[in-house]
Design a protein around this motif. Structure first.
Motif, mmCIF file in Angstrom:
data_model
loop_
_atom_site.group_PDB
_atom_site.id
_atom_site.type_symbol
_atom_site.label_atom_id
_atom_site.label_comp_id
_atom_site.label_asym_id
_atom_site.label_seq_id
_atom_site.Cartn_x
_atom_site.Cartn_y
_atom_site.Cartn_z
ATOM 1 N N ASP A 6 0.824 -1.210 0.000
ATOM 2 C CA ASP A 6 0.000 0.000 0.000
ATOM 3 C C ASP A 6 0.860 1.264 0.000
ATOM 4 N N HIS A 7 2.067 1.186 0.563
ATOM 5 C CA HIS A 7 2.962 2.341 0.516
ATOM 6 C C HIS A 7 3.294 2.696 -0.940
ATOM 7 N N LEU A 8 3.457 1.670 -1.756
ATOM 8 C CA LEU A 8 3.826 1.897 -3.149
ATOM 9 C C LEU A 8 2.700 2.548 -3.943
ATOM 10 N N LYS A 9 1.460 2.444 -3.444
ATOM 11 C CA LYS A 9 0.309 3.033 -4.127
ATOM 12 C C LYS A 9 0.131 4.515 -3.774
ATOM 13 N N MET A 10 0.862 4.983 -2.779
ATOM 14 C CA MET A 10 0.750 6.386 -2.379
ATOM 15 C C MET A 10 1.324 7.280 -3.477
ATOM 16 N N ARG A 11 0.711 8.412 -3.688
ATOM 17 C CA ARG A 11 1.290 9.390 -4.592
ATOM 18 C C ARG A 11 2.558 9.949 -3.934
ATOM 19 N N PHE A 39 -7.183 -2.567 11.135
ATOM 20 C CA PHE A 39 -7.568 -1.982 9.854
ATOM 21 C C PHE A 39 -8.120 -3.093 8.948
ATOM 22 N N PRO A 40 -9.280 -2.885 8.334
ATOM 23 C CA PRO A 40 -9.808 -3.903 7.418
ATOM 24 C C PRO A 40 -8.801 -4.216 6.312
ATOM 25 N N ALA A 41 -8.628 -5.502 6.032
ATOM 26 C CA ALA A 41 -7.659 -5.917 5.012
ATOM 27 C C ALA A 41 -8.154 -5.580 3.612
ATOM 28 N N GLU A 42 -9.456 -5.522 3.443
ATOM 29 C CA GLU A 42 -10.023 -5.231 2.125
ATOM 30 C C GLU A 42 -11.179 -4.254 2.270
ATOM 31 N N LYS A 66 -1.531 3.470 4.006
ATOM 32 C CA LYS A 66 -2.525 3.666 2.955
ATOM 33 C C LYS A 66 -2.667 5.165 2.756
ATOM 34 N N GLN A 67 -2.928 5.582 1.540
ATOM 35 C CA GLN A 67 -3.139 7.016 1.335
ATOM 36 C C GLN A 67 -4.493 7.411 1.899
ATOM 37 N N MET A 68 -4.471 8.349 2.834
ATOM 38 C CA MET A 68 -5.676 8.776 3.528
ATOM 39 C C MET A 68 -6.155 10.112 2.964
#
Length: 219
Positions: A6-11, A39-42, A66-68
């Motif tokens: 999820d870090h890699l999905k952050m802008r 935190f929910p996994a999905e 996760k990007q918040m």
């Protein structure tokens, strides 16, 4: 915090400040961080936290891989430089004490884009560090989305940089506790009529209030 997919999905812009906030917490406000396994996994979700300091949004957000998206009062966009930064980190502007339809639409869109959203039920920073009554707006947001809400309680942020403080008190521990997700069936009561959103907000706030500060025995 270990790196995750999820870090890699952050802008990149958001990711830089996510890393910076995490570094600031670990270096100058290091406290316990409990419950990140909740935190929910999905799927989309909301995080609802108490609010006693300007430090709360970055400290809470930096614990989530996760990007918040966060809320901020619309008047902050009067400052052009700050407005530019808020837009770059995808902050949602909201009119206080109003059913801001535009903000609700942005929340729905954010959840659709797999962006979890952080809400502060009290609406503004606590003047004394104690929990305040929840605003109906957070109940409205939760009921409209119907997604799980992860309660969060921040301890120590008022002492670190509470309302009225001129500068932060570096070295003051800030502890962050995340609770188990609250499913919509537990906070939303459509039969409550006009009190539906206020009831939902209070149920969420009660879950925040119930989160205990961790204490460990000294050996």
């Amino acid at each position: 915090m270990p790196r995750t997919p999820d870090h890699l999905k952050m802008r990149p812009f958001y990711g830089f400040f996510h890393y910076l906030a995490s570094l600031v917490h670990s270096m100058w406000f290091r406290g316990e961080v409990v419950g990140t396994e909740n935190f929910p996994a999905e799927g989309p979700f909301l995080i609802a936290s108490n609010h006693a300091s300007h430090l709360d949004p970055p400290m809470v957000g930096s614990q989530i891989a996760k990007q918040m998206r966060f809320f901020a009062r619309k008047s902050l966009w009067d400052n052009r430089l700050l407005a530019w930064w808020l837009d770059r980190v995808e902050t949602i502007s909201v009119e206080r004490d109003s059913g801001d339809i535009g903000a609700i639409k942005k929340v729905l869109q954010a959840l659709k884009e797999d962006r979890a959203v952080v809400l502060f039920p009290e609406g503004t920073r606590s003047p004394d560090g104690h929990l305040q009554k929840a605003k109906a707006g957070v109940g409205l947001m939760a009921c409209k989305t119907g997604v799980p809400v992860v309660p969060c309680r921040v301890y120590g942020s008022f002492a670190a940089y509470g309302k009225g403080a001129k500068v932060p008190r570096f070295g003051t521990p800030i502890t962050i506790v995340f609770g188990e997700p609250i499913p919509a069936r537990d906070y939303d009561d459509p039969a409550a009529g006009k009190a539906r959103y206020e009831t939902a907000a209070q149920r969420i706030m009660d879950r925040i209030a119930a989160l205990p500060e961790p204490h460990y025995a000294v050996i």
